[in-house]
Design an enzyme around this catalytic site. Structure first.
Site, PDB file in Angstrom:
ATOM      1  N   CYS A   2      30.251  29.409  36.618  1.00  0.00           N
ATOM      2  CA  CYS A   2      29.069  28.963  37.355  1.00  0.00           C
ATOM      3  C   CYS A   2      29.211  29.213  38.853  1.00  0.00           C
ATOM      4  O   CYS A   2      30.314  29.271  39.378  1.00  0.00           O
ATOM      5  CB  CYS A   2      28.867  27.472  37.146  1.00  0.00           C
ATOM      6  SG  CYS A   2      28.882  26.983  35.432  1.00  0.00           S
ATOM      7  N   ARG A  27      30.446  36.648  38.928  1.00  0.00           N
ATOM      8  CA  ARG A  27      31.330  35.651  38.321  1.00  0.00           C
ATOM      9  C   ARG A  27      31.042  35.469  36.838  1.00  0.00           C
ATOM     10  O   ARG A  27      31.850  34.872  36.123  1.00  0.00           O
ATOM     11  CB  ARG A  27      31.145  34.305  39.039  1.00  0.00           C
ATOM     12  CG  ARG A  27      31.594  34.325  40.486  1.00  0.00           C
ATOM     13  CD  ARG A  27      31.065  33.128  41.238  1.00  0.00           C
ATOM     14  NE  ARG A  27      31.638  31.897  40.781  1.00  0.00           N
ATOM     15  CZ  ARG A  27      32.582  31.213  41.412  1.00  0.00           C
ATOM     16  NH1 ARG A  27      33.066  31.673  42.546  1.00  0.00           N
ATOM     17  NH2 ARG A  27      33.043  30.087  40.944  1.00  0.00           N
ATOM     18  N   TRP A  77      27.182  29.219  33.514  1.00  0.00           N
ATOM     19  CA  TRP A  77      27.932  29.834  32.404  1.00  0.00           C
ATOM     20  C   TRP A  77      28.108  28.710  31.390  1.00  0.00           C
ATOM     21  O   TRP A  77      28.832  27.748  31.648  1.00  0.00           O
ATOM     22  CB  TRP A  77      29.267  30.337  32.941  1.00  0.00           C
ATOM     23  CG  TRP A  77      30.071  31.174  31.986  1.00  0.00           C
ATOM     24  CD1 TRP A  77      29.925  32.511  31.746  1.00  0.00           C
ATOM     25  CD2 TRP A  77      31.169  30.740  31.179  1.00  0.00           C
ATOM     26  NE1 TRP A  77      30.866  32.935  30.834  1.00  0.00           N
ATOM     27  CE2 TRP A  77      31.640  31.869  30.469  1.00  0.00           C
ATOM     28  CE3 TRP A  77      31.800  29.522  30.977  1.00  0.00           C
ATOM     29  CZ2 TRP A  77      32.701  31.807  29.583  1.00  0.00           C
ATOM     30  CZ3 TRP A  77      32.870  29.460  30.084  1.00  0.00           C
ATOM     31  CH2 TRP A  77      33.307  30.596  29.402  1.00  0.00           C
ATOM     32  N   ASN A 103      29.488  22.738  38.962  1.00  0.00           N
ATOM     33  CA  ASN A 103      30.501  23.616  38.355  1.00  0.00           C
ATOM     34  C   ASN A 103      31.612  22.729  37.826  1.00  0.00           C
ATOM     35  O   ASN A 103      32.026  21.796  38.522  1.00  0.00           O
ATOM     36  CB  ASN A 103      31.116  24.560  39.397  1.00  0.00           C
ATOM     37  CG  ASN A 103      30.162  25.650  39.823  1.00  0.00           C
ATOM     38  OD1 ASN A 103      29.042  25.706  39.356  1.00  0.00           O
ATOM     39  ND2 ASN A 103      30.616  26.500  40.728  1.00  0.00           N
ATOM     40  N   GLY A 104      32.127  23.035  36.643  1.00  0.00           N
ATOM     41  CA  GLY A 104      33.212  22.229  36.073  1.00  0.00           C
ATOM     42  C   GLY A 104      32.757  21.561  34.795  1.00  0.00           C
ATOM     43  O   GLY A 104      31.733  21.934  34.200  1.00  0.00           O
ATOM     44  N   GLU A 483      48.570  45.148  29.710  1.00  0.00           N
ATOM     45  CA  GLU A 483      47.483  45.227  30.689  1.00  0.00           C
ATOM     46  C   GLU A 483      46.507  46.361  30.329  1.00  0.00           C
ATOM     47  O   GLU A 483      45.294  46.188  30.412  1.00  0.00           O
ATOM     48  CB  GLU A 483      48.060  45.425  32.096  1.00  0.00           C
ATOM     49  CG  GLU A 483      47.038  45.591  33.209  1.00  0.00           C
ATOM     50  CD  GLU A 483      46.070  44.422  33.355  1.00  0.00           C
ATOM     51  OE1 GLU A 483      46.267  43.376  32.727  1.00  0.00           O
ATOM     52  OE2 GLU A 483      45.075  44.580  34.105  1.00  0.00           O
ATOM     53  N   LYS A 487      42.579  45.688  29.616  1.00  0.00           N
ATOM     54  CA  LYS A 487      41.559  46.361  30.413  1.00  0.00           C
ATOM     55  C   LYS A 487      40.541  47.029  29.497  1.00  0.00           C
ATOM     56  O   LYS A 487      39.350  46.910  29.681  1.00  0.00           O
ATOM     57  CB  LYS A 487      42.259  47.390  31.296  1.00  0.00           C
ATOM     58  CG  LYS A 487      41.740  47.623  32.655  1.00  0.00           C
ATOM     59  CD  LYS A 487      42.021  46.604  33.710  1.00  0.00           C
ATOM     60  CE  LYS A 487      41.757  45.190  33.344  1.00  0.00           C
ATOM     61  NZ  LYS A 487      42.290  44.179  34.192  1.00  0.00           N
ATOM     62  N   GLU A 490      38.445  44.349  27.285  1.00  0.00           N
ATOM     63  CA  GLU A 490      37.508  43.444  27.955  1.00  0.00           C
ATOM     64  C   GLU A 490      36.241  44.146  28.422  1.00  0.00           C
ATOM     65  O   GLU A 490      35.189  43.537  28.465  1.00  0.00           O
ATOM     66  CB  GLU A 490      38.172  42.637  29.076  1.00  0.00           C
ATOM     67  CG  GLU A 490      38.564  43.378  30.311  1.00  0.00           C
ATOM     68  CD  GLU A 490      39.201  42.465  31.369  1.00  0.00           C
ATOM     69  OE1 GLU A 490      38.864  41.278  31.446  1.00  0.00           O
ATOM     70  OE2 GLU A 490      40.041  42.968  32.137  1.00  0.00           O
ATOM     71  N   HIS A 506      57.879  46.081  11.861  1.00  0.00           N
ATOM     72  CA  HIS A 506      57.972  44.733  11.285  1.00  0.00           C
ATOM     73  C   HIS A 506      56.609  44.209  10.835  1.00  0.00           C
ATOM     74  O   HIS A 506      56.445  43.017  10.628  1.00  0.00           O
ATOM     75  CB  HIS A 506      58.631  43.786  12.289  1.00  0.00           C
ATOM     76  CG  HIS A 506      60.024  44.206  12.642  1.00  0.00           C
ATOM     77  ND1 HIS A 506      61.074  44.092  11.768  1.00  0.00           N
ATOM     78  CD2 HIS A 506      60.534  44.796  13.757  1.00  0.00           C
ATOM     79  CE1 HIS A 506      62.173  44.571  12.332  1.00  0.00           C
ATOM     80  NE2 HIS A 506      61.864  45.014  13.542  1.00  0.00           N
ATOM     81  N   LYS A 606      34.581  35.828  36.209  1.00  0.00           N
ATOM     82  CA  LYS A 606      35.591  36.319  37.145  1.00  0.00           C
ATOM     83  C   LYS A 606      36.654  35.264  37.395  1.00  0.00           C
ATOM     84  O   LYS A 606      37.833  35.561  37.456  1.00  0.00           O
ATOM     85  CB  LYS A 606      34.917  36.733  38.455  1.00  0.00           C
ATOM     86  CG  LYS A 606      35.868  37.286  39.505  1.00  0.00           C
ATOM     87  CD  LYS A 606      36.513  38.570  39.036  1.00  0.00           C
ATOM     88  CE  LYS A 606      37.495  39.151  40.027  1.00  0.00           C
ATOM     89  NZ  LYS A 606      38.351  40.185  39.407  1.00  0.00           N
TER      90      LYS A 606
HETATM   91  O1  M6R Z   1      42.154  34.704  39.153  1.00  0.00           O
HETATM   92  P1  M6R Z   1      43.304  34.794  38.186  1.00  0.00           P
HETATM   93  O2  M6R Z   1      44.261  35.882  38.532  1.00  0.00           O
HETATM   94  O3  M6R Z   1      44.011  33.487  38.019  1.00  0.00           O
HETATM   95  O4  M6R Z   1      42.638  35.153  36.813  1.00  0.00           O
HETATM   96  C1  M6R Z   1      43.393  35.231  35.627  1.00  0.00           C
HETATM   97  C2  M6R Z   1      42.600  35.905  34.513  1.00  0.00           C
HETATM   98  O5  M6R Z   1      41.446  35.183  34.237  1.00  0.00           O
HETATM   99  C3  M6R Z   1      42.219  37.349  34.868  1.00  0.00           C
HETATM  100  O6  M6R Z   1      43.322  38.123  35.199  1.00  0.00           O
HETATM  101  C4  M6R Z   1      41.476  37.990  33.683  1.00  0.00           C
HETATM  102  O7  M6R Z   1      42.360  38.186  32.621  1.00  0.00           O
HETATM  103  C5  M6R Z   1      40.814  39.309  34.083  1.00  0.00           C
HETATM  104  N1  M6R Z   1      39.515  39.397  33.488  1.00  0.00           N
HETATM  105  C6  M6R Z   1      41.527  40.520  33.635  1.00  0.00           C
HETATM  106  O8  M6R Z   1      40.886  41.689  34.026  1.00  0.00           O
END
Ligand code: M6R
Length: 611
Positions: A2, A27, A77, A103-104, A483, A487, A490, A506, A606
């Site tokens: 949010c 976000r 959100w 927010n929260g 990673e 990437k 997502e 395994h 985000k």
């Molecule tokens: O702001 P942060 O680094 O704490 O965020 C952690 C994860 O939410 C963030 O890295 C997320 O996995 C990304 N979408 C990856 O691209």
């Protein structure tokens, strides 16, 4: 997650709110709304719409329809209640005289709702936030701040709140606990925002609200109070980056812009920290006595930041000979972690606001650990609650999929490992000098990789229609694969998994069949032969192999793999930092070819400020 924007001043509020909200779209959200004072009728005008902010903006003709100089806006959100007009914020009290953006999460909302229902208060939404609006009205006896204070004593959970009351057209009340909220100081106007980008067009002077603080915003200024309602003084800090840094600047996507910005971000992050061949940290220090007595290192983070920690573990253990554990922020509290005053806890977060990471930080502090954070957003909650902070200086990162924050975090953690190894005497002088020099070569080598992006675009065109992709590698290449896989999945929504190559036999190898795409990572020189034998194994079961290796190993790799991506040869410490770039580009081009919403992938946010 949010987003909140609030404005009180002399200009028409709604266009400012809508423009501010548009800066928070990155976000992730599913609906939007605004509430403003309607001076003519002495009521609050509330407008909300499910879907893109543009839907709301079109309904309000960009805000021109709302004649008012104070209001709050929100992008939601969904947590409690599906995305819908009625569940969007602002949420209003039964009389419509109190409006709240939030927010929260209000953890005890069900209990409070039961209480209010028993008092005859009707509810219209499924949200936890409506409880806040109703409770404030329940306690309201003509003094808004007092009513908010009374409501807060009953509320449990995390919240950043912006509150309007129809009886108080000259103020907005703001509250923060465990969810970020920034105050903006303008000329004849005041702002609140959950992220500085929302108000940077109007003011660079901001204040960070602390947990438990309340603020009353007027046109003349902002007064803050602590949880006991005692006035507190807040110094404004000046934001020193330009709004252009948070704009696309001609690129089609923020993600692509941020990928291309990586060499520059790394220069900003590394150059001031390497001088005359020495690693120099002016922003923090750990004494030799502390380092010698250090019994273990925990790295705590989520998502990509966790993957940085996975690479960092290998580097730190090799260079310092201290045991390193990497923990997910969401798991750390439940692991019964072994932390005492000799434990260094490295907390990694781009946003500095990830709730799970923050909760882990607090647990580590409670147990007596020393907290060193690696953070991008200056003044963020994690930065402020840490004993020491290393900023990555990557600049604002807008795309949900992190790129330049990841590489700067990784470079900084690797530099920290080298620095510690040197201080502890566990790394040879020869390696220390060679590695320190290599850090300065990293941005230039990364430019080389980026300049060859057409080749990766071509490979993406060959593979973009796969349904399932495996990433395999050992040791540093395994951490890199995690990673690369995240990437890809997502932003392209392709099912993808990363495995330590040795684990394939395994179980996972049963999933490999004719045509399955395996991205095989073989950049770690010491384990190159092992990487090759795993490639042979999957090829024997029909897999197509897209490999990543160093230029020096290209020919050898090309004899076995179906296609090869390369990175320049560089010190091993920095290869994961370089190796991630082709994987970022591959994910980007694949998602582009699949027509995905690259900067705002479905269901993602985000900065994840809920548990
Ligand atoms: O702001 P942060 O680094 O704490 O965020 C952690 C994860 O939410 C963030 O890295 C997320 O996995 C990304 N979408 C990856 O691209």
């Amino acid at each position: 997650m949010c987003g909140i924007v609030g404005y009180i001043g002399k200009e028409q509020a709604a266009p400012i709110l809508l423009e501010g909200l548009s800066r928070l779209e990155y976000r992730g959200y599913d609906s939007a709304g605004v509430a403003v004072f309607d001076g003519m009728s002495g009521t609050l005008a509330v407008h909300k719409a499910k879907g893109r902010l543009q839907v709301l903006s079109d309904q309000l003709h960009g805000g021109a329809d709302l004649n008012s100089t104070a209001g709050v806006g929100h992008t939601r959100w969904a947590t409690h209640g599906a995305p819908s007009d009625v569940n969007s914020h602002p949420q209003v009290s039964r009389s419509g005289r109190i409006a709240v953006v939030h927010n929260g999460i209000i953890e005890n909302y069900a209990e409070l709702k039961t209480f209010l229902l028993a008092q005859g208060v009707p509810f219209t939404s499924e949200t936890d936030t409506e409880v806040v609006a109703q409770l404030i009205e329940y306690f309201y006896e003509g003094d808004l701040l007092a009513a908010v204070g009374r409501a807060l004593r009953r509320i449990q959970g995390a919240y950043a709140l912006g509150i309007l009351c129809a009886d108080c057209p000259d103020q907005i009340v703001a509250v923060r606990k465990d969810s970020p909220l920034i105050l903006g100081y303008g000329e004849g106007c005041s702002f609140i925002a959950s992220d500085v980008t929302a108000i940077l067009r109007h003011t660079r002077r901001v204040g960070y609200m602390e947990d438990g603080e309340l603020a009353v915003l007027t046109r003349e200024g902002i007064q803050c109070y602590d949880h006991l309602m005692q006035p507190v003084r807040k110094d404004a800090v000046t934001i020193d980056w330009e709004i252009d840094a948070a704009e696309k600047g001609g690129y089609e996507h923020f993600m692509f812009k941020e990928i291309m910005e990586q060499p520059e971000a790394l220069r900003r992050c590394l150059s001031p920290r390497i001088r005359q061949g020495e690693v120099v940290f002016e922003d923090f220090a750990l004494s030799e006595e502390y380092l010698a007595a250090m019994n273990r290192i925990y790295i705590v983070a989520c998502g990509s930041s966790y993957h940085v920690g996975m690479v960092g573990k290998y580097h730190l253990e090799r260079l310092t000979r201290k045991p390193v554990e990497v923990a997910l922020g969401s798991e750390f509290r439940y692991m019964d972690p072994i932390v005492d005053e000799h434990t260094l806890v490295i907390v990694i977060s781009q946003s500095g606001e990830t709730l799970d990471t923050m909760a882990a930080l607090r647990e580590a502090r409670r147990l007596g650990g020393h907290i060193l954070s690696i953070v991008n957003v200056v003044g963020s909650s994690i930065a402020r609650e840490s004993d020491q902070v290393l900023y990555t200086w990557a600049g604002p990162e807008i795309a949900v999929a992190t790129t330049k924050a990841y590489t700067t975090q990784l470079a900084l953690l690797s530099l920290l490992a080298l620095w510690m190894g040197n201080r502890l005497g566990t790394v040879s002088q020869e390696e220390y000098r060679r590695a320190a020099a290599a850090f300065l070569e990293l941005p230039g080598k990364m430019e080389e990789v980026l300049s060859r992006r057409d080749g990766i675009q071509y490979l993406a065109s060959q593979y973009f229609n796969h349904d399932s992709i495996f990433f395999i590698g050992r040791n540093l290449d395994y951490a890199l694969g995690l990673e690369g896989s995240l990437k890809l999945k997502e932003i392209s929504y392709i099912h993808s998994e990363a495995y330590a190559s040795g684990e394939l036999k395994h179980g996972t190898i049963s999933l490999i069949e004719e045509g399955t795409l395996v991205v095989a990572l073989g950049t770690y020189e010491a384990l190159f032969a092992k990487a090759m034998s795993n490639i042979v194994e999957v090829k024997a079961r029909g897999a197509s192999v897209l490999a990543l290796t160093t230029q020096g190993r290209r020919e050898e790799m090309a004899q076995t793999a179906d296609a090869v991506m390369t990175i320049p040869d560089l010190h091993q410490l920095l290869l994961p930092c370089l190796g991630v770039v082709p994987l970022q580009l591959f994910a980007y081009y694949v998602a582009l070819m699949r027509g995905c919403d690259i900067d705002k992938p479905r269901n993602l946010a985000k900065s994840v400020t809920v548990e």
